[in-house]
Enzyme design. Structure first.
Site, PDB file in Angstrom:
ATOM      1  N   TYR A  57      -7.618   2.149   7.623  1.00 57.03           N
ATOM      2  CA  TYR A  57      -8.445   2.203   6.053  1.00 57.03           C
ATOM      3  C   TYR A  57      -9.978   2.140   6.780  1.00 57.03           C
ATOM      4  O   TYR A  57     -10.325   1.356   6.570  1.00 57.03           O
ATOM      5  CB  TYR A  57      -8.000   1.931   5.196  1.00 57.03           C
ATOM      6  CG  TYR A  57      -6.549   2.530   3.955  1.00 57.03           C
ATOM      7  CD1 TYR A  57      -7.357   3.012   3.914  1.00 57.03           C
ATOM      8  CD2 TYR A  57      -6.168   1.644   4.334  1.00 57.03           C
ATOM      9  CE1 TYR A  57      -5.715   3.669   2.987  1.00 57.03           C
ATOM     10  CE2 TYR A  57      -4.636   2.560   3.945  1.00 57.03           C
ATOM     11  CZ  TYR A  57      -4.708   3.330   3.194  1.00 57.03           C
ATOM     12  OH  TYR A  57      -3.567   3.771   2.487  1.00 57.03           O
ATOM     13  N   ASP A  82       4.932   0.823   4.036  1.00 52.40           N
ATOM     14  CA  ASP A  82       5.349  -0.353   5.033  1.00 52.40           C
ATOM     15  C   ASP A  82       4.632  -1.346   3.896  1.00 52.40           C
ATOM     16  O   ASP A  82       4.803  -1.243   2.073  1.00 52.40           O
ATOM     17  CB  ASP A  82       4.086  -0.693   5.696  1.00 52.40           C
ATOM     18  CG  ASP A  82       2.627  -0.520   5.591  1.00 52.40           C
ATOM     19  OD1 ASP A  82       2.421  -0.328   4.674  1.00 52.40           O
ATOM     20  OD2 ASP A  82       2.115   0.671   5.636  1.00 52.40           O
ATOM     21  N   ASP A 134       1.167  -1.428  -0.137  1.00 52.07           N
ATOM     22  CA  ASP A 134       0.042  -0.046  -0.059  1.00 52.07           C
ATOM     23  C   ASP A 134       0.875   1.282  -0.008  1.00 52.07           C
ATOM     24  O   ASP A 134       0.327   2.134  -0.718  1.00 52.07           O
ATOM     25  CB  ASP A 134      -0.889  -0.055   1.305  1.00 52.07           C
ATOM     26  CG  ASP A 134      -1.350   1.372   1.547  1.00 52.07           C
ATOM     27  OD1 ASP A 134      -2.514   1.769   0.505  1.00 52.07           O
ATOM     28  OD2 ASP A 134      -1.250   2.481   2.468  1.00 52.07           O
ATOM     29  N   GLU A 157       5.454   9.713   3.453  1.00 48.63           N
ATOM     30  CA  GLU A 157       4.788   8.285   2.985  1.00 48.63           C
ATOM     31  C   GLU A 157       3.673   8.549   1.915  1.00 48.63           C
ATOM     32  O   GLU A 157       2.951   9.757   2.111  1.00 48.63           O
ATOM     33  CB  GLU A 157       3.947   8.010   3.889  1.00 48.63           C
ATOM     34  CG  GLU A 157       3.957   6.281   3.753  1.00 48.63           C
ATOM     35  CD  GLU A 157       3.374   5.585   4.549  1.00 48.63           C
ATOM     36  OE1 GLU A 157       3.833   4.068   4.956  1.00 48.63           O
ATOM     37  OE2 GLU A 157       3.075   6.202   6.204  1.00 48.63           O
TER      38      GLU A 157
END
Length: 608
Positions: free
Chosen positions: A314, A157, A154, A561
């Site tokens: 999420y 990570d 995703d 990120e």
């Protein structure tokens, strides 16, 4: 005929020879011949002896040596001239006609697609072309009895999240359906189709796609907060993972299942030129849609099998928007009228809050697909109106879409705007860029819808705006991403001269070594104040804060990120703004599966 916005819908031969009439004057020497004696006359009357000419025997014919030399010389000279001409043509310097240079949006687009190559999990193809990535996650799902190799990590990570991953694939497919010609002109059509297929192949492995009675789906592989060690505790490359990576299954997923149906349905349109695979995708879309609507119940997926500690990452807040979004894509992919009946049902519109209101209304994101669905259904109403009884709700979706487009304009102050020009769709919260680019994608796309049908613009509170106003807005946000901001920094890694060097990304921040870098051994690389050893080209970071400030540190994950959902929206906005091809949206491909809809005649009044 006028369209919904009030604009026009128009789209004997003559030889000329005179040889017979010409006079030919032949002069003859008629000199008198003296009388000779008979012996002399008899001698003179004999044929004169001719001079012997030298001849050349060519086998098939005999000719004079002089004629032969003339012919041979002529041929030799001609050959020399031809040969010399060829040499001059080949080696002489000449002007080359190079193709026009790519515009900045197309250059950025090609970069942004490479981010997906860097995020791939599984056994990578040789064509992946990311030198610092290799096979990983090959045993994902094995302990639960699944083959969950493949798909995409995703973010920074190593977790594979189904919900935002499916949304990203839907956006990528949507962009191909609308702008296939631009991808082709940029040389990226095969690339993005391969990216989509890598994701849909994995998605089909997360549930029994051939069964009409799906009873569960894998929503997530890997974890961040549940067990130790895990994908957040460890700082190591995907290739070095040796900790447990659980696969979380859910038995109810109206939101996740509907988003997966949208992704598979949209991809089936992209792959219409590969009928077998397209039908496979439609089968999967149909069965996961049935699960989302009927088989799995109405409990949000985060509450139906995801550990509470994992939910915050999420957390889907509703499923009604996914119902409208997924149903619209199912209609486009199959042409089945029951999907159109569903998405134009007034009860669904009410539950999805389709008439507006609330702080988050009109913000397109991985959690809220409502305005995306309304834009998609407005396209149907504008370009392929099905008429009664669907027209009323579709018209309302169009009206709401126009209202949302007005809210994007800074003068209406629906959302705050930073001094540098970034729209704050999250009202000051971090990670703003992904929302700026996702709504820019919709704005530019909607402008192209208007342009396709020669509609000059739309009205906001009595003021008329040209369609190009929406393109200008989208350009302002994308230009901000590409470096037109107070930091003078491109937030797309690899683009421009100044961009983030310490991206919060495990694979990019760790050197590719012969020996494994273990779970906690990677901390020294994470915490070091030095550039990543690998440039993760095409990754868009989360972006600056509400003061237009960005701190380039790996540990600053809220700014540094990148994510799949953000990059997919960026790709959609970039291809829309790209000028690599003068073509606009593809007006017809999305309707290929939809049969002509004929209105039934109204019943005659009573007594007639």
């Amino acid at each position: 005929m006028y369209n919904t916005w009030g604009g026009p819908m128009e789209r004997a031969m003559d030889s000329g020879a005179e040889d017979d009439s010409r006079s030919r004057n032949l002069d003859f020497d008629r000199a008198s011949v003296k009388s000779l004696e008979e012996t002399q006359q008899s001698w003179l009357l004999e044929p004169a002896a001719k001079k012997q000419q030298k001849q050349v025997d060519l086998g098939c014919m005999v000719c004079s040596r002089k004629l032969f030399l003339i012919i041979f010389g002529t041929l030799l000279a001609a050959s020399a001239i031809v040969g010399l001409s060829i040499l001059i043509w080949k080696f002489a310097p000449r002007k080359h006609h190079h193709p026009a240079p790519l515009d900045n949006y197309t250059i950025a687009l090609k970069m942004a697609l490479r981010f997906f190559d860097a995020q791939k999990s599984g056994r990578l193809p040789k064509s992946n072309n990311i030198s610092w990535r290799s096979n990983s996650g090959l045993k994902d799902g094995a302990q639960e009895g699944y083959n969950l190799s493949g798909g995409y990590y995703d973010a920074g990570d190593n977790i594979k999240f189904g919900f935002p991953g499916a949304y990203a694939l839907t956006l990528l497919s949507w962009s191909v359906i609308e702008y296939k010609a631009k991808y082709q002109a940029a040389g990226e059509l095969n690339h993005i189709k391969e990216i989509i297929k890598w994701g849909t192949d994995y998605m089909l492995r997360t549930f029994n796609y051939t069964s009409p009675n799906v009873d569960h789906v894998v929503a997530q592989v890997g974890n961040a907060n549940t067990t130790m060690p895990n994908d957040h505790y460890c700082w190591e490359r995907p290739e070095d993972m040796d900790y447990t990576r659980p696969a979380y299954t859910v038995t109810s997923a109206p939101d996740l299942g509907s988003e997966m149906a949208a992704a598979l349905a949209a991809a089936s349109i992209v792959f219409k030129d590969t009928p077998l695979y397209s039908r496979k995708l439609i089968t999967g879309a149909t069965n996961i849609w049935t699960f989302a609507r009927k088989m799995g119940g109405r409990t949000r997926f985060v509450a139906a099998g995801i550990p509470p500690a994992e939910v915050p990452f999420y957390n889907s807040t509703s499923y009604w928007d996914e119902y409208m979004w997924g149903g619209a894509w199912m209609y486009y992919a199959t042409g089945n009228i029951t999907y159109l009946q569903f998405v134009t049902n007034s009860a669904l519109a009410k539950n999805a809050n389709a008439n507006g209101g609330g702080r988050g209304y009109g913000v397109f994101s991985w959690d809220n697909k409502l305005i995306g669905a309304q834009v998609l259904l407005s396209r149907l109403f504008i370009m392929h109106s099905p008429g009664y009884p669907y027209e009323q709700e579709l018209r309302e979706y169009l009206n709401q879409t126009n209202t949302v487009m007005c809210s994007y304009l800074p003068q209406y102050k629906k959302f705050n705007v930073t001094k540098g020009g970034m729209t704050m769709f999250l009202y000051g919260l971090p990670q703003q860029l992904q929302y700026a680019v996702s709504n820019s994608m919709l704005a530019s796309l909607y402008a192209d819808y208007m342009t396709t049908f020669d509609v000059p613009g739309w009205t906001c509170k009595g003021t008329f705006y040209l369609a190009e106003t929406l393109n200008d807005y989208a350009r302002s946000q994308i230009n901000y991403v590409l470096g037109h901001n107070p930091m003078n920094m491109s937030y797309l890694v690899g683009y421009g001269k100044k961009y983030p060097k310490q991206v919060h990304h495990r694979a990019a921040s760790l050197p590719k070594t012969a020996t494994r870098v273990g779970c906690t051994q990677g901390y020294k690389y994470r915490d070091a104040n030095s550039p990543n050893p690998h440039v993760i080209e095409g990754a868009m970071v989360a972006g600056p804060n509400k003061f237009d400030k960005y701190v380039d540190r790996r540990t600053n994950y809220q700014q540094a990120e990148p994510t799949l959902a953000a990059n997919a929206a960026l790709v959609g906005a970039l291809v829309s703004l790209s000028t690599v091809s003068k073509t606009g949206v593809d007006a017809n491909t999305i309707f290929n599966a939809i049969p002509p809809i004929y209105q039934s005649p109204l019943p005659a009044p009573a007594g007639h």
